[in-house]
Design an enzyme around this catalytic site. Structure first.
Site, short mmCIF file in Angstrom:
data_model
loop_
_atom_site.label_atom_id
_atom_site.label_comp_id
_atom_site.label_asym_id
_atom_site.label_seq_id
_atom_site.Cartn_x
_atom_site.Cartn_y
_atom_site.Cartn_z
CE LYS A 6 -5.35 6.17 7.82
NZ LYS A 6 -5.44 6.15 9.29
CG PHE A 44 4.56 -0.01 2.16
CD1 PHE A 44 5.04 1.04 2.94
CD2 PHE A 44 4.55 0.16 0.79
CE1 PHE A 44 5.51 2.23 2.37
CE2 PHE A 44 5.04 1.32 0.20
CZ PHE A 44 5.50 2.36 0.99
CG ASN A 45 0.00 -4.06 0.98
OD1 ASN A 45 0.63 -3.07 0.60
ND2 ASN A 45 -1.12 -4.43 0.40
NE ARG A 53 -0.76 -3.32 -4.03
CZ ARG A 53 -0.79 -3.21 -5.35
NH1 ARG A 53 0.30 -3.45 -6.05
NH2 ARG A 53 -1.90 -2.86 -5.98
CB SER A 102 -2.07 4.19 4.56
OG SER A 102 -2.20 3.32 3.48
CB ALA A 103 1.81 2.42 1.24
N GLY A 107 -8.29 1.25 -9.82
CA GLY A 107 -7.55 1.94 -8.76
C GLY A 107 -6.28 1.23 -8.35
N GLY A 167 -8.06 -3.30 17.60
CA GLY A 167 -8.03 -3.66 16.18
C GLY A 167 -6.83 -4.53 15.82
CE1 TYR A 226 -7.92 4.29 5.77
CE2 TYR A 226 -6.63 3.69 3.84
CZ TYR A 226 -6.77 3.75 5.21
OH TYR A 226 -5.76 3.30 6.02
CG LEU A 261 -3.70 -11.44 -1.91
CD1 LEU A 261 -4.61 -12.04 -2.97
CD2 LEU A 261 -2.31 -11.18 -2.48
P1 NAD Z 1 -8.85 -2.09 12.54
O1 NAD Z 1 -10.16 -1.71 11.95
O2 NAD Z 1 -8.59 -3.51 12.84
O3 NAD Z 1 -8.57 -1.23 13.85
C1 NAD Z 1 -9.07 0.07 14.04
C2 NAD Z 1 -9.72 0.12 15.41
O4 NAD Z 1 -10.20 1.44 15.65
C3 NAD Z 1 -10.90 -0.82 15.54
O5 NAD Z 1 -10.76 -1.58 16.73
C4 NAD Z 1 -12.12 0.11 15.61
O6 NAD Z 1 -13.15 -0.43 16.39
C5 NAD Z 1 -11.51 1.35 16.21
N1 NAD Z 1 -12.17 2.61 15.88
C6 NAD Z 1 -12.48 3.11 14.65
N2 NAD Z 1 -13.01 4.34 14.76
C7 NAD Z 1 -13.04 4.64 16.08
C8 NAD Z 1 -13.47 5.77 16.83
N3 NAD Z 1 -14.00 6.83 16.23
N4 NAD Z 1 -13.34 5.73 18.17
C9 NAD Z 1 -12.82 4.65 18.79
N5 NAD Z 1 -12.39 3.57 18.15
C10 NAD Z 1 -12.50 3.56 16.79
O7 NAD Z 1 -7.72 -1.51 11.55
P2 NAD Z 1 -6.16 -1.80 11.53
O8 NAD Z 1 -5.87 -2.61 10.32
O9 NAD Z 1 -5.69 -2.24 12.85
O10 NAD Z 1 -5.65 -0.32 11.21
C11 NAD Z 1 -5.19 0.55 12.23
C12 NAD Z 1 -4.79 1.87 11.62
O11 NAD Z 1 -3.79 1.64 10.63
C13 NAD Z 1 -5.91 2.62 10.91
O12 NAD Z 1 -5.73 4.00 11.13
C14 NAD Z 1 -5.69 2.28 9.44
O13 NAD Z 1 -6.20 3.29 8.60
C15 NAD Z 1 -4.18 2.22 9.39
N6 NAD Z 1 -3.66 1.38 8.29
C16 NAD Z 1 -4.08 0.08 8.17
C17 NAD Z 1 -3.59 -0.71 7.12
C18 NAD Z 1 -4.07 -2.13 6.92
O14 NAD Z 1 -3.96 -2.64 5.79
N7 NAD Z 1 -4.57 -2.81 7.94
C19 NAD Z 1 -2.67 -0.17 6.23
C20 NAD Z 1 -2.25 1.15 6.40
C21 NAD Z 1 -2.75 1.92 7.45
C1 WQD Z 2 -2.97 -6.56 -2.76
C2 WQD Z 2 -2.79 -7.13 -4.16
C3 WQD Z 2 -4.60 -6.63 -5.65
C4 WQD Z 2 -7.61 -9.04 -3.54
C5 WQD Z 2 -4.97 -1.93 0.49
C6 WQD Z 2 -5.43 -0.49 0.63
C7 WQD Z 2 -4.35 0.34 1.27
C8 WQD Z 2 -3.85 -0.27 2.57
C9 WQD Z 2 -3.53 -1.74 2.42
C10 WQD Z 2 -4.93 0.79 4.44
C11 WQD Z 2 -3.20 -6.16 -5.27
C12 WQD Z 2 -4.50 -8.13 -5.41
C13 WQD Z 2 -6.43 -8.41 -3.91
C14 WQD Z 2 -8.13 -10.07 -4.36
C15 WQD Z 2 -6.25 -9.79 -5.85
N1 WQD Z 2 -4.84 -0.18 3.62
N2 WQD Z 2 -5.78 -8.79 -5.05
N3 WQD Z 2 -7.43 -10.42 -5.49
O1 WQD Z 2 -4.79 -2.75 -2.56
O2 WQD Z 2 -2.33 -3.03 -1.99
O3 WQD Z 2 -3.83 -2.00 -0.35
O4 WQD Z 2 -4.62 -2.42 1.80
O5 WQD Z 2 -4.31 1.80 4.50
O6 WQD Z 2 -4.91 1.59 1.47
O7 WQD Z 2 -5.74 0.01 -0.66
O8 WQD Z 2 -4.03 -4.40 -0.78
O9 WQD Z 2 -4.60 -6.71 -0.19
O10 WQD Z 2 -6.33 -5.31 -1.39
O11 WQD Z 2 -4.30 -6.07 -2.63
O12 WQD Z 2 -5.68 -10.12 -6.89
O13 WQD Z 2 -9.18 -10.65 -4.10
O14 WQD Z 2 -3.64 -8.28 -4.30
O15 WQD Z 2 -4.94 -6.37 -6.98
O16 WQD Z 2 -2.32 -6.37 -6.35
P1 WQD Z 2 -3.75 -3.02 -1.55
P2 WQD Z 2 -4.90 -5.65 -1.19
#
Ligand code: NAD
Ligand code: WQD
Length: 343
Positions: free
Chosen positions: A153, A178-179, A231, A125-126, A294, A11, A149, A200
């Site tokens: 967490k 965070f992001n 953010r 996650s944040a 939200g 991922g 979701y 975003l």
């Molecule tokens: P991603 O979807 O790119 O990566 C997740 C990977 O896990 C994918 O490759 C998917 O195929 C694999 N996967 C999902 N469920 C599975 C399962 N049951 N068995 C095996 N593989 C599985 O997501 P990412 O952005 O790389 O996020 C990684 C982690 O970080 C996640 O736990 C996500 O919740 C957390 N996180 C992500 C963000 C973000 O904004 N990207 C922010 C905060 C936390």
């Molecule tokens: C960022 C800012 C939107 C899209 C999300 C998840 C969080 C975490 C990270 C996993 C905000 C604004 C967005 C658009 C916009 N993921 N926006 N137009 O909401 O901070 O966090 O991703 O854990 O759980 O909720 O990130 O990138 O969606 O938004 O104006 O088309 O951009 O309102 O202010 P967010 P985001």
């Protein structure tokens, strides 16, 4: 030889972390079911690292398949990324999220315990913070999620605290990202969301490519410097280094301990669009629309604990995030998909 198991290693964050682990001298095994990724990401990680590693296509919930991986390899610690992460989808299909995110965690913990592997770094996650309470979060801020979701967490964190309180063998580091945005500076690995992008940053890059007409900016009446949401955007390569630092600290933690991974700096939606345009020379048309339900005004990390205890600090600024994210998008307009279809 001891190695690190990376679940979800194909991922977005997992691929960058797998590369950082290899570069810092760790041996790695990856498991992924590729539901939200492409095996090509792993081939590119191998090319960038200049060395190989094994990967298994399996679902972490498949107890016997995961057990076989632990029998095959001497796994000293696990970094657990594998999860579903789309907030809107989790509202529409909550059971899928609880089954996948919590089911996978519990199977993993059971298999780890059975193989005397008690070191875990967990992706949180944040989104676990009670957003209305404050805008800059320390790890001890109150937790409350507003969607399934986020609740997966929070529940996962509680499970990890309960488990490590019940058995002193466990040492767990919970990383609250965070992001995460940007991509590896090579442009070879990056974020390749399946289906429609909701966040975003991928929306901005798609608008810049001409694949989407405009960024819809969700509200400009927030109490922020320009009215749009603020953010804490963090470069995925900084995030990857945070995991390497977590592995270095893990022997010293007691039970389960949480750390924020963020820069401590906030940027508004309009700041991000402006810096992206300045950095890439691309136009990113945007239009103000209604607030997204939200959303909160401001979400920024207090990263002091990670700086002090992990010895980790984010070093890359928003310009680097835009430059590297754009390079990835330009070089891979269809993510990894085109490569797959031409083989
Ligand atoms: P991603 O979807 O790119 O990566 C997740 C990977 O896990 C994918 O490759 C998917 O195929 C694999 N996967 C999902 N469920 C599975 C399962 N049951 N068995 C095996 N593989 C599985 O997501 P990412 O952005 O790389 O996020 C990684 C982690 O970080 C996640 O736990 C996500 O919740 C957390 N996180 C992500 C963000 C973000 O904004 N990207 C922010 C905060 C936390
Ligand atoms: C960022 C800012 C939107 C899209 C999300 C998840 C969080 C975490 C990270 C996993 C905000 C604004 C967005 C658009 C916009 N993921 N926006 N137009 O909401 O901070 O966090 O991703 O854990 O759980 O909720 O990130 O990138 O969606 O938004 O104006 O088309 O951009 O309102 O202010 P967010 P985001």
């Amino acid at each position: 030889m001891a190695c690190i198991l990376v679940t979800g290693g194909a991922g977005f964050i997992g691929s960058h972390t797998t590369l950082a682990l290899l570069e810092s001298g760790h041996d790695v095994v990856v498991v992924d079911n590729f539901t939200n990724s492409n095996p090509e990401a792993l081939q590119r990680v191998k090319r960038l690292a200049g060395r190989g590693f094994l990967h298994y296509q399996l679902d972490v919930r498949d107890h016997s398949a995961l057990d076989a991986v632990f029998r095959q390899h001497n796994i000293s610690a696990v970094i657990h990324f594998a999860a579903l992460k789309a907030v809107g989808e989790s509202v529409a299909r909550p059971l899928e999220y609880y089954l996948n995110n919590l089911g996978a965690l519990m199977v993993l913990l059971g298999v780890m315990g059975a193989h005397d592997c008690f070191r875990l770094v967990f992706s949180s996650s944040a989104t676990v913070y009670r957003m209305a309470a404050e805008s800059s979060f320390r790890e001890d801020a109150p937790l409350e999620a507003v969607n399934p979701y986020g609740r997966t967490k929070i529940f996962a964190e509680k499970i990890l605290c309960d488990l490590s309180a019940s058995d002193a063998n466990w040492k767990v580091i919970i990383l609250r990202y965070f992001n995460p945005v940007g991509a590896h500076p090579s442009g070879m690995i990056g974020e390749a969301p399946q289906g429609t992008a909701n966040n975003l940053f991928p929306i901005i890059t798609q608008v810049a490519m001409g694949a989407l007409p405009e960024v819809r900016v969700y509200g400009n009446d927030y109490p922020t410097h320009d009215g749009t949401g603020v953010r804490d955007y963090i470069h995925v390569c900084d995030l990857a280094q945070g995991h390497v630092a977590a592995l270095s600290l893990i022997e010293q933690v007691n039970g389960a301990e949480a750390f924020n991974l963020g820069t401590g700096r906030g940027h508004s939606v309009l700041d991000v669009i402006r810096i992206f345009e300045l950095t890439t020379g691309r136009r990113v048309p945007c239009r103000i629309v209604e607030r997204r339900p939200g959303d909160v005004a401001i979400s920024v990390a207090n990263p002091a604990k990670a700086i002090e205890r992990l010895g980790w600090k984010a070093g890359l600024d928003l310009t680097a995030m835009c430059r590297d994210g754009w390079r990835w998008q330009e070089q891979n307009p269809y993510g990894y998909a085109l490569i797959e279809s031409t083989i």
